[in-house]
Design a protein around this motif. Structure first.
Motif, PDB file in Angstrom:
ATOM      1  N   ARG A  83     -80.855 -16.997  11.134  1.00  0.00           N
ATOM      2  CA  ARG A  83     -82.141 -16.529  10.634  1.00  0.00           C
ATOM      3  C   ARG A  83     -83.287 -17.335  11.249  1.00  0.00           C
ATOM      4  NH1 ARG A  83     -79.202 -15.859   5.714  1.00  0.00           N
ATOM      5  NH2 ARG A  83     -79.715 -17.991   5.108  1.00  0.00           N
ATOM      6  N   ARG A  84     -83.098 -18.639  11.372  1.00  0.00           N
ATOM      7  CA  ARG A  84     -84.134 -19.472  11.978  1.00  0.00           C
ATOM      8  C   ARG A  84     -84.342 -19.098  13.449  1.00  0.00           C
ATOM      9  NH1 ARG A  84     -82.651 -25.588  10.724  1.00  0.00           N
ATOM     10  NH2 ARG A  84     -84.560 -25.840  11.967  1.00  0.00           N
ATOM     11  N   ILE A  85     -83.222 -18.860  14.156  1.00  0.00           N
ATOM     12  CA  ILE A  85     -83.328 -18.467  15.566  1.00  0.00           C
ATOM     13  C   ILE A  85     -84.034 -17.122  15.684  1.00  0.00           C
ATOM     14  CG2 ILE A  85     -82.019 -17.824  17.622  1.00  0.00           C
ATOM     15  CD1 ILE A  85     -79.892 -19.820  16.766  1.00  0.00           C
ATOM     16  N   SER A  86     -83.672 -16.181  14.805  1.00  0.00           N
ATOM     17  CA  SER A  86     -84.306 -14.858  14.841  1.00  0.00           C
ATOM     18  C   SER A  86     -85.803 -14.972  14.607  1.00  0.00           C
ATOM     19  CB  SER A  86     -83.675 -13.942  13.792  1.00  0.00           C
ATOM     20  OG  SER A  86     -82.302 -13.756  14.054  1.00  0.00           O
ATOM     21  N   GLU A  94     -94.393 -15.069  24.771  1.00  0.00           N
ATOM     22  CA  GLU A  94     -94.462 -15.436  26.180  1.00  0.00           C
ATOM     23  C   GLU A  94     -93.111 -15.992  26.600  1.00  0.00           C
ATOM     24  OE1 GLU A  94     -97.674 -18.099  26.759  1.00  0.00           O
ATOM     25  OE2 GLU A  94     -99.234 -16.625  26.286  1.00  0.00           O
ATOM     26  N   LEU A  95     -92.781 -15.799  27.867  1.00  0.00           N
ATOM     27  CA  LEU A  95     -91.464 -16.219  28.356  1.00  0.00           C
ATOM     28  C   LEU A  95     -91.215 -17.712  28.159  1.00  0.00           C
ATOM     29  CD1 LEU A  95     -91.071 -14.090  31.618  1.00  0.00           C
ATOM     30  CD2 LEU A  95     -89.776 -13.876  29.501  1.00  0.00           C
ATOM     31  N   PRO A  96     -92.114 -18.618  28.541  1.00  0.00           N
ATOM     32  CA  PRO A  96     -91.823 -20.048  28.329  1.00  0.00           C
ATOM     33  C   PRO A  96     -91.562 -20.388  26.859  1.00  0.00           C
ATOM     34  CG  PRO A  96     -93.679 -19.787  29.835  1.00  0.00           C
ATOM     35  CD  PRO A  96     -93.378 -18.427  29.279  1.00  0.00           C
ATOM     36  N   GLU A  97     -92.343 -19.764  25.958  1.00  0.00           N
ATOM     37  CA  GLU A  97     -92.142 -20.024  24.536  1.00  0.00           C
ATOM     38  C   GLU A  97     -90.795 -19.492  24.063  1.00  0.00           C
ATOM     39  OE1 GLU A  97     -94.420 -19.218  20.250  1.00  0.00           O
ATOM     40  OE2 GLU A  97     -95.111 -18.246  22.099  1.00  0.00           O
ATOM     41  N   MET A  98     -90.394 -18.322  24.570  1.00  0.00           N
ATOM     42  CA  MET A  98     -89.096 -17.778  24.185  1.00  0.00           C
ATOM     43  C   MET A  98     -87.956 -18.673  24.682  1.00  0.00           C
ATOM     44  SD  MET A  98     -87.229 -14.223  25.236  1.00  0.00           S
ATOM     45  CE  MET A  98     -86.510 -15.071  26.637  1.00  0.00           C
ATOM     46  N   TYR A  99     -88.102 -19.229  25.905  1.00  0.00           N
ATOM     47  CA  TYR A  99     -87.074 -20.130  26.423  1.00  0.00           C
ATOM     48  C   TYR A  99     -86.934 -21.361  25.551  1.00  0.00           C
ATOM     49  CZ  TYR A  99     -87.815 -17.302  30.620  1.00  0.00           C
ATOM     50  OH  TYR A  99     -87.934 -16.269  31.495  1.00  0.00           O
ATOM     51  N   ARG A 100     -88.069 -21.934  25.155  1.00  0.00           N
ATOM     52  CA  ARG A 100     -88.013 -23.145  24.317  1.00  0.00           C
ATOM     53  C   ARG A 100     -87.352 -22.845  22.968  1.00  0.00           C
ATOM     54  NH1 ARG A 100     -93.332 -23.701  26.383  1.00  0.00           N
ATOM     55  NH2 ARG A 100     -94.196 -22.878  24.445  1.00  0.00           N
ATOM     56  N   ASN A 101     -87.725 -21.709  22.350  1.00  0.00           N
ATOM     57  CA  ASN A 101     -87.143 -21.370  21.052  1.00  0.00           C
ATOM     58  C   ASN A 101     -85.657 -21.071  21.165  1.00  0.00           C
ATOM     59  OD1 ASN A 101     -89.663 -21.677  19.920  1.00  0.00           O
ATOM     60  ND2 ASN A 101     -90.132 -19.482  19.902  1.00  0.00           N
ATOM     61  N   LEU A 102     -85.255 -20.390  22.247  1.00  0.00           N
ATOM     62  CA  LEU A 102     -83.833 -20.092  22.435  1.00  0.00           C
ATOM     63  C   LEU A 102     -83.032 -21.373  22.646  1.00  0.00           C
ATOM     64  CD1 LEU A 102     -81.562 -18.051  22.766  1.00  0.00           C
ATOM     65  CD2 LEU A 102     -82.169 -17.849  25.186  1.00  0.00           C
ATOM     66  N   GLY A 105     -82.610 -22.979  19.307  1.00  0.00           N
ATOM     67  CA  GLY A 105     -81.643 -22.228  18.511  1.00  0.00           C
ATOM     68  C   GLY A 105     -80.216 -22.498  18.928  1.00  0.00           C
ATOM     69  N   LEU A 106     -79.962 -22.508  20.224  1.00  0.00           N
ATOM     70  CA  LEU A 106     -78.605 -22.794  20.683  1.00  0.00           C
ATOM     71  C   LEU A 106     -78.182 -24.213  20.333  1.00  0.00           C
ATOM     72  CD1 LEU A 106     -78.610 -21.044  24.186  1.00  0.00           C
ATOM     73  CD2 LEU A 106     -77.651 -20.207  22.030  1.00  0.00           C
ATOM     74  N   GLU A 107     -79.132 -25.146  20.376  1.00  0.00           N
ATOM     75  CA  GLU A 107     -78.816 -26.523  19.992  1.00  0.00           C
ATOM     76  C   GLU A 107     -78.502 -26.607  18.503  1.00  0.00           C
ATOM     77  OE1 GLU A 107     -82.211 -28.661  21.293  1.00  0.00           O
ATOM     78  OE2 GLU A 107     -81.616 -28.662  23.417  1.00  0.00           O
ATOM     79  N   LEU A 108     -79.183 -25.761  17.691  1.00  0.00           N
ATOM     80  CA  LEU A 108     -78.860 -25.746  16.262  1.00  0.00           C
ATOM     81  C   LEU A 108     -77.433 -25.266  16.033  1.00  0.00           C
ATOM     82  CD1 LEU A 108     -82.167 -24.303  14.734  1.00  0.00           C
ATOM     83  CD2 LEU A 108     -81.321 -26.650  14.590  1.00  0.00           C
ATOM     84  N   PHE A 109     -76.932 -24.365  16.865  1.00  0.00           N
ATOM     85  CA  PHE A 109     -75.544 -23.920  16.778  1.00  0.00           C
ATOM     86  C   PHE A 109     -74.579 -24.954  17.339  1.00  0.00           C
ATOM     87  CE2 PHE A 109     -76.793 -19.313  16.352  1.00  0.00           C
ATOM     88  CZ  PHE A 109     -76.131 -19.126  15.149  1.00  0.00           C
ATOM     89  N   GLY A 110     -75.119 -25.999  17.938  1.00  0.00           N
ATOM     90  CA  GLY A 110     -74.270 -27.039  18.493  1.00  0.00           C
ATOM     91  C   GLY A 110     -73.935 -26.844  19.954  1.00  0.00           C
ATOM     92  N   PHE A 111     -74.595 -25.898  20.606  1.00  0.00           N
ATOM     93  CA  PHE A 111     -74.321 -25.644  22.020  1.00  0.00           C
ATOM     94  C   PHE A 111     -75.135 -26.608  22.882  1.00  0.00           C
ATOM     95  CE2 PHE A 111     -73.570 -21.083  20.577  1.00  0.00           C
ATOM     96  CZ  PHE A 111     -72.202 -21.277  20.467  1.00  0.00           C
ATOM     97  N   LYS A 112     -74.458 -27.346  23.733  1.00  0.00           N
ATOM     98  CA  LYS A 112     -75.123 -28.234  24.671  1.00  0.00           C
ATOM     99  C   LYS A 112     -75.269 -27.585  26.047  1.00  0.00           C
ATOM    100  CE  LYS A 112     -75.279 -31.412  21.566  1.00  0.00           C
ATOM    101  NZ  LYS A 112     -76.579 -31.734  20.896  1.00  0.00           N
ATOM    102  N   GLN A 113     -74.652 -26.438  26.193  1.00  0.00           N
ATOM    103  CA  GLN A 113     -74.742 -25.705  27.445  1.00  0.00           C
ATOM    104  C   GLN A 113     -75.078 -24.238  27.145  1.00  0.00           C
ATOM    105  OE1 GLN A 113     -70.736 -27.145  28.951  1.00  0.00           O
ATOM    106  NE2 GLN A 113     -71.890 -27.131  30.876  1.00  0.00           N
ATOM    107  N   GLN A 198     -80.554  -9.615  18.710  1.00  0.00           N
ATOM    108  CA  GLN A 198     -81.855 -10.239  18.496  1.00  0.00           C
ATOM    109  C   GLN A 198     -82.465 -10.703  19.814  1.00  0.00           C
ATOM    110  OE1 GLN A 198     -83.582 -10.451  15.582  1.00  0.00           O
ATOM    111  NE2 GLN A 198     -85.252 -11.231  16.856  1.00  0.00           N
ATOM    112  N   LEU A 199     -81.651 -11.326  20.642  1.00  0.00           N
ATOM    113  CA  LEU A 199     -82.151 -11.829  21.922  1.00  0.00           C
ATOM    114  C   LEU A 199     -82.531 -10.680  22.853  1.00  0.00           C
ATOM    115  CD1 LEU A 199     -82.764 -14.180  23.771  1.00  0.00           C
ATOM    116  CD2 LEU A 199     -80.346 -14.243  24.441  1.00  0.00           C
ATOM    117  N   SER A 200     -81.777  -9.577  22.828  1.00  0.00           N
ATOM    118  CA  SER A 200     -82.100  -8.422  23.664  1.00  0.00           C
ATOM    119  C   SER A 200     -83.466  -7.852  23.305  1.00  0.00           C
ATOM    120  CB  SER A 200     -81.022  -7.340  23.520  1.00  0.00           C
ATOM    121  OG  SER A 200     -79.774  -7.800  23.980  1.00  0.00           O
TER     122      SER A 200
END
Length: 454
Positions: A83-86, A94-102, A105-113, A198-200
């Protein structure tokens, strides 16, 4: 019969099942199999089989409860993270802002890659727009073009191929946008689908907005360029209009001076020459009468024709050379024009004028006088008028000059291409007065009005 050893091995086995997301509940079935197998065998030690199996079941039930509780907590945490990522993706425009938020979000899921790839307009090509491991604020940092059959560009390296990954296609309706590659690790596989949708949507909206802004920038550049061209063209047009206006004024001045010179020549040269001939004929007639050599009637007729010619030439010269065109003499000039026109035409010509009528500027008065002359000429020669009225009036909003006739109207060709009408309009423009010409089968009206001063 080793109670501690049995519990320790059972604990490790259940932990391994939980780590691999296996069916932990089936361990009770497995313990039933163990109990059935051991029931036909004598166990060494003093602990009964029922006690060992009961302890194992109690331990397994506790582990299953803890696992399910932990799984529920993980699911709730995953949904909360989603929900937070969404929310973060939905708020990015804007694209740079979307990259930072994504990334966050992935780091919140524990993804380092993780890698975000979008398809390029060129067939078979794609661009790496985001690498979770790298830092950057602009999409240009990650714009690496490559063939999408390679999944990732060569610059990423080959170490990533050793892990387990989830590739999520990013599609909006039937339009393929790209894909997201993340490691395996989310507890609930369905969350991948939600994240993918959501990402699409967010990527499509951001790309559309970026495209619109790109078009706006291009449009702004084109508008600026066209505006500069328009300003330059307007300046050239203004210069050309100014030049043509000056030429028209010069032509009018040359025309007026030419008419004045012709009028002057007619009055000073031709009239005097004809007057001399008339005096000579008068002398010859007197001598002939005294000597009775010839009849005097032909000479008398010639003398009358010369006198009439002299009068006509003087009239024409006055029309070409209006003298002393001053504010207080304008009405006198118009009256002289009306009188001369009456003598040499069969038109019923009437003049209605206010006695205090005057036009202050002498140059303007001369142009208006010429317009009245041209209107009279058109009425007599072209419109075949039998009655013409000229009115000069002064009102609250300014003076007005009107020439009205009852002729057949001006021919269409003259109305569109007539030189006289063009000269009238040019003179009105130079004199800065309003000119309105209406013509029909019932007659023509030429109206000249004083413009209101700004």
């Amino acid at each position: 019969s080793d109670y501690d050893g049995m519990i320790m091995r059972l604990n490790r086995a259940i932990d391994a099942t939980c780590a691999e997301s296996g069916a932990v509940g089936r361990w009770n079935e497995y313990l039933s199999v163990v109990e059935h197998t051991c029931a036909n065998h004598t166990l060494p030690g003093s602990i009964p089989l029922t006690s060992l199996i009961g302890a194992a079941r109690a331990f397994t039930t506790e582990k299953i409860g803890r696992y399910q509780a932990a799984k529920r907590v993980a699911v709730e945490s995953s949904f909360d993270t989603l929900r937070r990522i969404s929310a973060m993706l939905a708020g990015a425009f804007e694209l740079p802002e979307m990259y930072r938020n994504l990334k966050r979000g992935l780091e919140l899921f524990g993804f380092k890659q993780g890698y975000l790839v979008v398809f390029d307009g060129n067939r078979g090509r794609a661009r790496l727009l985001m690498d979770v491991r790298e830092d950057g604020e602009s999409s240009h940092v990650y714009s690496r073009d490559f063939t999408y059959t390679e999944l990732l560009p060569v610059s990423v390296g080959k170490a990533w191929r050793q892990g387990q990954w989830i590739l999520m296609p990013l599609v909006h309706n039937d339009e393929p946008l790209g894909y997201l590659i993340v490691p395996v690790g989310i507890a609930i596989p369905a969350l991948y689908d939600v994240l993918q949708e959501q990402l699409s949507s967010s990527l499509k909206g951001t790309l559309l907005l970026e495209q619109i802004r790109s078009h706006e920038r291009n449009l702004a550049d084109q508008v600026e360029m066209r505006t500069k061209d328009l300003i330059r063209t307007n300046k050239e047009l203004s210069s050309e209009i100014k030049r043509r206006t000056e030429l028209e004024r010069e032509v009018m001045e040359i025309s007026s001076k030419t008419m004045e010179r012709i009028g002057q020549d007619l009055h000073d040269d031709l009239c005097q020459h004809l007057l001399g001939i008339s005096l000579l004929i008068t002398t010859v007639k007197s001598r002939a009468a005294e000597q009775n050599h010839v009849e005097s009637e032909p000479l008398e007729h010639i003398s009358e024709l010369l006198a009439e010619s002299i009068t006509k030439i003087k009239t024409i010269s006055r029309g070409l050379l209006p003298r002393n065109m001053q504010p207080h003499t304008f009405l006198e000039q118009v009256e002289a024009l009306v009188g001369d026109t009456r003598r040499f035409s069969r038109v019923d010509l009437r003049l209605h004028a206010d006695r205090d009528f005057e036009i202050e500027d002498a140059d303007r008065a001369l142009h208006i006088f010429r317009i009245i002359q041209e209107a009279l000429t058109n009425a007599i020669k072209h419109a075949e008028a039998g009655h013409v009225e000229i009115s000069l009036h002064t009102g609250v909003s300014g003076w007005e000059v009107k020439v009205r006739d009852n002729g057949i109207g001006l021919p269409k060709q003259i109305r569109e291409d007539g030189l006289g009408l063009r000269i009238m309009r040019n003179r009105a423009e130079i004199a800065q007065v309003g000119l309105n010409i209406t013509s029909s089968g019932e007659g023509t009206v030429v109206r000249i009005r004083e413009r209101e001063q700004a």
